[in-house]
Motif scaffolding. Structure first.
Motif, mmCIF file in Angstrom:
data_model
loop_
_atom_site.group_PDB
_atom_site.id
_atom_site.type_symbol
_atom_site.label_atom_id
_atom_site.label_comp_id
_atom_site.label_asym_id
_atom_site.label_seq_id
_atom_site.Cartn_x
_atom_site.Cartn_y
_atom_site.Cartn_z
ATOM 1 N N ASP A 1 -174.430 -58.135 54.973
ATOM 2 C CA ASP A 1 -173.593 -57.768 53.829
ATOM 3 C C ASP A 1 -174.398 -57.257 52.638
ATOM 4 O O ASP A 1 -173.858 -57.019 51.573
ATOM 5 N N ALA A 2 -175.708 -57.059 52.817
ATOM 6 C CA ALA A 2 -176.564 -56.653 51.698
ATOM 7 C C ALA A 2 -176.284 -55.231 51.244
ATOM 8 O O ALA A 2 -176.469 -54.897 50.079
ATOM 9 N N ASP A 3 -175.828 -54.361 52.135
ATOM 10 C CA ASP A 3 -175.570 -52.963 51.805
ATOM 11 C C ASP A 3 -174.063 -52.728 51.816
ATOM 12 O O ASP A 3 -173.408 -52.955 52.829
ATOM 13 N N GLU A 4 -173.539 -52.255 50.715
ATOM 14 C CA GLU A 4 -172.086 -52.058 50.614
ATOM 15 C C GLU A 4 -171.568 -50.960 51.542
ATOM 16 O O GLU A 4 -170.387 -50.930 51.877
ATOM 17 N N TYR A 5 -172.438 -50.054 51.957
ATOM 18 C CA TYR A 5 -172.013 -48.956 52.825
ATOM 19 C C TYR A 5 -172.154 -49.285 54.305
ATOM 20 O O TYR A 5 -171.477 -48.715 55.134
ATOM 21 N N GLN A 6 -173.062 -50.207 54.643
ATOM 22 C CA GLN A 6 -173.326 -50.526 56.041
ATOM 23 C C GLN A 6 -172.331 -51.548 56.567
ATOM 24 O O GLN A 6 -172.069 -52.558 55.925
ATOM 25 N N GLN A 7 -171.786 -51.256 57.750
ATOM 26 C CA GLN A 7 -170.820 -52.154 58.365
ATOM 27 C C GLN A 7 -171.485 -53.141 59.322
ATOM 28 O O GLN A 7 -171.226 -54.330 59.271
ATOM 29 N N ILE B 1 -178.854 -48.997 65.795
ATOM 30 C CA ILE B 1 -177.878 -47.994 65.394
ATOM 31 C C ILE B 1 -177.111 -48.628 64.231
ATOM 32 O O ILE B 1 -176.205 -49.439 64.443
ATOM 33 N N GLU B 2 -177.524 -48.282 63.031
ATOM 34 C CA GLU B 2 -176.880 -48.845 61.838
ATOM 35 C C GLU B 2 -175.605 -48.053 61.569
ATOM 36 O O GLU B 2 -175.653 -46.847 61.381
ATOM 37 N N ARG B 3 -174.471 -48.749 61.567
ATOM 38 C CA ARG B 3 -173.176 -48.081 61.381
ATOM 39 C C ARG B 3 -172.717 -48.240 59.934
ATOM 40 O O ARG B 3 -172.644 -49.346 59.415
ATOM 41 N N TYR B 4 -172.427 -47.089 59.322
ATOM 42 C CA TYR B 4 -172.037 -47.028 57.922
ATOM 43 C C TYR B 4 -170.614 -46.489 57.792
ATOM 44 O O TYR B 4 -169.993 -46.091 58.775
ATOM 45 N N ILE B 5 -170.133 -46.462 56.541
ATOM 46 C CA ILE B 5 -168.832 -45.855 56.280
ATOM 47 C C ILE B 5 -168.898 -44.381 56.667
ATOM 48 O O ILE B 5 -169.981 -43.840 56.884
ATOM 49 N N GLU B 6 -167.745 -43.745 56.744
ATOM 50 C CA GLU B 6 -167.639 -42.330 57.115
ATOM 51 C C GLU B 6 -168.093 -42.083 58.563
ATOM 52 O O GLU B 6 -168.454 -40.966 58.920
ATOM 53 N N HIS B 7 -168.117 -43.124 59.374
ATOM 54 C CA HIS B 7 -168.515 -43.013 60.790
ATOM 55 C C HIS B 7 -169.934 -42.485 60.959
ATOM 56 O O HIS B 7 -170.243 -41.804 61.941
ATOM 57 N N LEU B 8 -170.811 -42.788 60.013
ATOM 58 C CA LEU B 8 -172.202 -42.362 60.119
ATOM 59 C C LEU B 8 -173.029 -43.461 60.778
ATOM 60 O O LEU B 8 -172.910 -44.635 60.407
ATOM 61 N N GLU C 1 -175.164 -38.304 49.407
ATOM 62 C CA GLU C 1 -174.942 -39.114 48.201
ATOM 63 C C GLU C 1 -175.314 -40.574 48.427
ATOM 64 O O GLU C 1 -175.899 -41.202 47.557
ATOM 65 N N PHE C 2 -174.949 -41.132 49.577
ATOM 66 C CA PHE C 2 -175.256 -42.551 49.753
ATOM 67 C C PHE C 2 -176.513 -42.824 50.553
ATOM 68 O O PHE C 2 -176.927 -43.943 50.703
ATOM 69 N N ILE C 3 -177.155 -41.778 51.059
ATOM 70 C CA ILE C 3 -178.470 -41.973 51.679
ATOM 71 C C ILE C 3 -179.504 -41.864 50.602
ATOM 72 O O ILE C 3 -180.405 -42.607 50.474
#
Length: 170
Positions: A19-25, A45-52, A168-170
């Motif tokens: 939960d340390a990164d707000e964008y990472q799921q 495979i780090e999964r982020y918002i926007e299906h990245l 923007e978020f990277i």
């Protein structure tokens, strides 16, 4: 499959949540073993918002911590390792058919300018350019961030807007 197309068998280890990164799921964790060098590799495979999904991998002989992505293993088997990574990416795509993927080239001691067009990035760029996946992904490269993007054609209609949001978020 020719000898150049061989890949190592890999296994799915599990899913890690942080939960340390707000964008990472979450993070999908895979592992494979090189029959040539005897080295073990871990793939995240780090999964982020926007299906990245950000693809990160390292040799388990490397020290843990942020530096593990910068160490060189000198096993001289990039084709087989990258073929294995390709199969792992395709496996992750089964879990999220809308996923896009990125590779960020960590700097190493031989890079002149930290973070800008690193040696690893140039290898990833060549790797992505030689993949036969144009039906699945649009590729984009950002030298200033050492970032290679594989944008999912099925999920994204406006590639430039999507890439700008990712930057923007990277």
């Amino acid at each position: 499959m020719t000898s150049e197309d061989k890949a190592y068998p890999f296994e799915f280890i599990g899913i890690s949540k942080d939960d340390a990164d707000e964008y990472q799921q979450d993070t999908l964790i895979y592992r494979f073993h090189s029959a040539k060098s005897g080295h073990r590799y871990e793939v995240h495979i780090e999964r982020y918002i926007e299906h990245l999904c950000c693809v990160k991998f390292f040799d388990n002989t490397a020290t843990h911590g942020l530096g593990k992505y910068s160490q060189l293993s000198n096993t001289f088997e990039p084709r087989t390792i990258f073929r294995t990574l390709t199969l792992i990416v395709l496996e992750a795509l089964k879990q999220d058919p809308l996923a896009s993927f990125c590779f960020i080239g960590a700097a190493d001691s031989r890079d002149d300018t930290r973070g800008v067009r690193t040696r690893r990035y140039r290898v990833y760029q060549a790797y992505v350019q030689n993949l036969d996946i144009d039906d699945l992904f649009e590729s984009a490269f950002y030298d200033q961030h050492s970032l290679a993007l594989l944008i999912n054609r099925k999920a994204v209609k406006d590639f430039d807007t999507y890439a700008n949001r990712i930057l923007e978020f990277i």
